[in-house]
Design a protein around this motif. Sequence first.
Motif, short mmCIF file in Angstrom:
data_model
loop_
_atom_site.label_atom_id
_atom_site.label_comp_id
_atom_site.label_asym_id
_atom_site.label_seq_id
_atom_site.Cartn_x
_atom_site.Cartn_y
_atom_site.Cartn_z
N UNK A 74 0.85 -1.18 0.00
CA UNK A 74 0.00 0.00 0.00
C UNK A 74 0.90 1.24 0.00
N UNK A 75 0.59 2.18 -0.87
CA UNK A 75 1.39 3.40 -0.96
C UNK A 75 0.86 4.42 0.04
N UNK A 76 1.54 4.50 1.18
CA UNK A 76 1.12 5.39 2.27
C UNK A 76 1.12 6.84 1.82
N UNK A 77 2.12 7.23 1.06
CA UNK A 77 2.21 8.62 0.61
C UNK A 77 0.99 9.02 -0.19
N UNK A 78 0.53 8.15 -1.10
CA UNK A 78 -0.65 8.47 -1.91
C UNK A 78 -1.89 8.61 -1.03
N UNK A 79 -2.03 7.72 -0.06
CA UNK A 79 -3.21 7.80 0.80
C UNK A 79 -3.22 9.07 1.64
N UNK A 80 -2.10 9.40 2.24
CA UNK A 80 -2.02 10.62 3.06
C UNK A 80 -2.23 11.85 2.19
N UNK A 81 -1.64 11.87 1.00
CA UNK A 81 -1.81 13.01 0.10
C UNK A 81 -3.25 13.16 -0.38
N UNK A 82 -4.03 12.09 -0.36
CA UNK A 82 -5.42 12.17 -0.81
C UNK A 82 -6.33 12.82 0.23
N UNK A 83 -5.83 13.00 1.45
CA UNK A 83 -6.63 13.63 2.50
C UNK A 83 -6.75 15.13 2.27
N UNK A 84 -7.88 15.73 2.65
CA UNK A 84 -8.01 17.19 2.57
C UNK A 84 -6.97 17.87 3.47
#
Length: 75
Positions: A1-11
Amino acid sequence: MDITKLIESLPLEIKDYVIDWQDIQMGEQHGMCVLLDCILSPGQKALLQGNKHIIGLECVAQYAPEIKHSYFYMV
């Protein structure tokens, strides 16, 4: 799982409060538990409710009576 992508997707209103995250296994699915340095306000919850990858917006961790943090899961 790409943590960076998930965190960056947050408002941005949520991303600024992220203090920790960890990979988790939820049944057959991999996910991530995100810990925030605040209790989510109703407005912040509304921002996240439209995201189909986020569950558990009502979760609150209490470390002491005066120390509470919201957390949620991203799958």
